[in-house]
Write a protein that holds these residues in place. Sequence first.
Motif, PDB file in Angstrom:
ATOM      1  N   ASP A 104       0.834  -1.212   0.000  1.00 53.74           N
ATOM      2  CA  ASP A 104       0.000   0.000   0.000  1.00 53.74           C
ATOM      3  C   ASP A 104       0.864   1.255   0.000  1.00 53.74           C
ATOM      4  O   ASP A 104       0.501   2.267  -0.598  1.00 53.74           O
ATOM      5  CB  ASP A 104      -0.919   0.008   1.221  1.00 53.74           C
ATOM      6  N   LYS A 105       2.011   1.192   0.659  1.00 58.99           N
ATOM      7  CA  LYS A 105       2.914   2.348   0.720  1.00 58.99           C
ATOM      8  C   LYS A 105       3.353   2.743  -0.689  1.00 58.99           C
ATOM      9  O   LYS A 105       3.356   3.923  -1.038  1.00 58.99           O
ATOM     10  CB  LYS A 105       4.136   2.025   1.579  1.00 58.99           C
ATOM     11  N   TYR A 106       3.717   1.767  -1.504  1.00 56.73           N
ATOM     12  CA  TYR A 106       4.140   2.058  -2.881  1.00 56.73           C
ATOM     13  C   TYR A 106       2.996   2.686  -3.675  1.00 56.73           C
ATOM     14  O   TYR A 106       3.193   3.643  -4.417  1.00 56.73           O
ATOM     15  CB  TYR A 106       4.610   0.784  -3.568  1.00 56.73           C
ATOM     16  N   LYS A 107       1.791   2.139  -3.507  1.00 61.81           N
ATOM     17  CA  LYS A 107       0.631   2.667  -4.241  1.00 61.81           C
ATOM     18  C   LYS A 107       0.358   4.110  -3.852  1.00 61.81           C
ATOM     19  O   LYS A 107       0.048   4.949  -4.707  1.00 61.81           O
ATOM     20  CB  LYS A 107      -0.587   1.785  -3.982  1.00 61.81           C
ATOM     21  N   GLU A 108       0.469   4.427  -2.568  1.00 61.40           N
ATOM     22  CA  GLU A 108       0.267   5.798  -2.101  1.00 61.40           C
ATOM     23  C   GLU A 108       1.328   6.729  -2.683  1.00 61.40           C
ATOM     24  O   GLU A 108       1.017   7.836  -3.129  1.00 61.40           O
ATOM     25  CB  GLU A 108       0.306   5.854  -0.574  1.00 61.40           C
ATOM     26  N   GLU A 109       2.588   6.275  -2.676  1.00 62.35           N
ATOM     27  CA  GLU A 109       3.671   7.098  -3.217  1.00 62.35           C
ATOM     28  C   GLU A 109       3.496   7.324  -4.717  1.00 62.35           C
ATOM     29  O   GLU A 109       3.756   8.407  -5.223  1.00 62.35           O
ATOM     30  CB  GLU A 109       5.022   6.435  -2.954  1.00 62.35           C
ATOM     31  N   LYS A 110       3.028   6.316  -5.424  1.00 58.35           N
ATOM     32  CA  LYS A 110       2.812   6.422  -6.868  1.00 58.35           C
ATOM     33  C   LYS A 110       1.722   7.452  -7.166  1.00 58.35           C
ATOM     34  O   LYS A 110       1.876   8.281  -8.066  1.00 58.35           O
ATOM     35  CB  LYS A 110       2.420   5.054  -7.430  1.00 58.35           C
ATOM     36  N   ILE A 111       0.641   7.428  -6.409  1.00 57.35           N
ATOM     37  CA  ILE A 111      -0.444   8.396  -6.590  1.00 57.35           C
ATOM     38  C   ILE A 111       0.056   9.802  -6.291  1.00 57.35           C
ATOM     39  O   ILE A 111      -0.237  10.750  -7.020  1.00 57.35           O
ATOM     40  CB  ILE A 111      -1.651   8.022  -5.701  1.00 57.35           C
ATOM     41  N   LYS A 112       0.848   9.938  -5.227  1.00 57.79           N
ATOM     42  CA  LYS A 112       1.389  11.242  -4.841  1.00 57.79           C
ATOM     43  C   LYS A 112       2.325  11.791  -5.925  1.00 57.79           C
ATOM     44  O   LYS A 112       2.241  12.959  -6.298  1.00 57.79           O
ATOM     45  CB  LYS A 112       2.142  11.119  -3.513  1.00 57.79           C
ATOM     46  N   ARG A 113       3.217  10.935  -6.451  1.00 58.72           N
ATOM     47  CA  ARG A 113       4.134  11.370  -7.520  1.00 58.72           C
ATOM     48  C   ARG A 113       3.367  11.791  -8.765  1.00 58.72           C
ATOM     49  O   ARG A 113       3.701  12.787  -9.405  1.00 58.72           O
ATOM     50  CB  ARG A 113       5.110  10.244  -7.878  1.00 58.72           C
ATOM     51  N   LYS A 114       2.326  11.053  -9.106  1.00 56.07           N
ATOM     52  CA  LYS A 114       1.535  11.375 -10.295  1.00 56.07           C
ATOM     53  C   LYS A 114       0.832  12.722 -10.114  1.00 56.07           C
ATOM     54  O   LYS A 114       0.811  13.545 -11.026  1.00 56.07           O
ATOM     55  CB  LYS A 114       0.509  10.283 -10.571  1.00 56.07           C
ATOM     56  N   ALA A 115       0.286  12.981  -8.938  1.00 60.80           N
ATOM     57  CA  ALA A 115      -0.379  14.249  -8.667  1.00 60.80           C
ATOM     58  C   ALA A 115       0.611  15.407  -8.727  1.00 60.80           C
ATOM     59  O   ALA A 115       0.302  16.463  -9.277  1.00 60.80           O
ATOM     60  CB  ALA A 115      -1.070  14.198  -7.300  1.00 60.80           C
TER      61      ALA A 115
END
Length: 45
Positions: free
Chosen positions: A19-30
């Motif tokens: 889940d940590k990776y998924k959160e970081e990926k969403i944050k980077r995309k934003a």
Amino acid sequence: MQKGARQCIEYYWNYVNSDKYKEEKIKRKAEQEKATHDSAREENT
């Protein structure tokens, strides 16, 4: 050598599926979309 490679691959897959990776990926995309939007706005002014 094979054992070390296997551990690296397992670590990578566990991290990518976390889940940590998924959160970081969403944050980077934003952040990337915001930067793109901001730079486009600066070009138009």
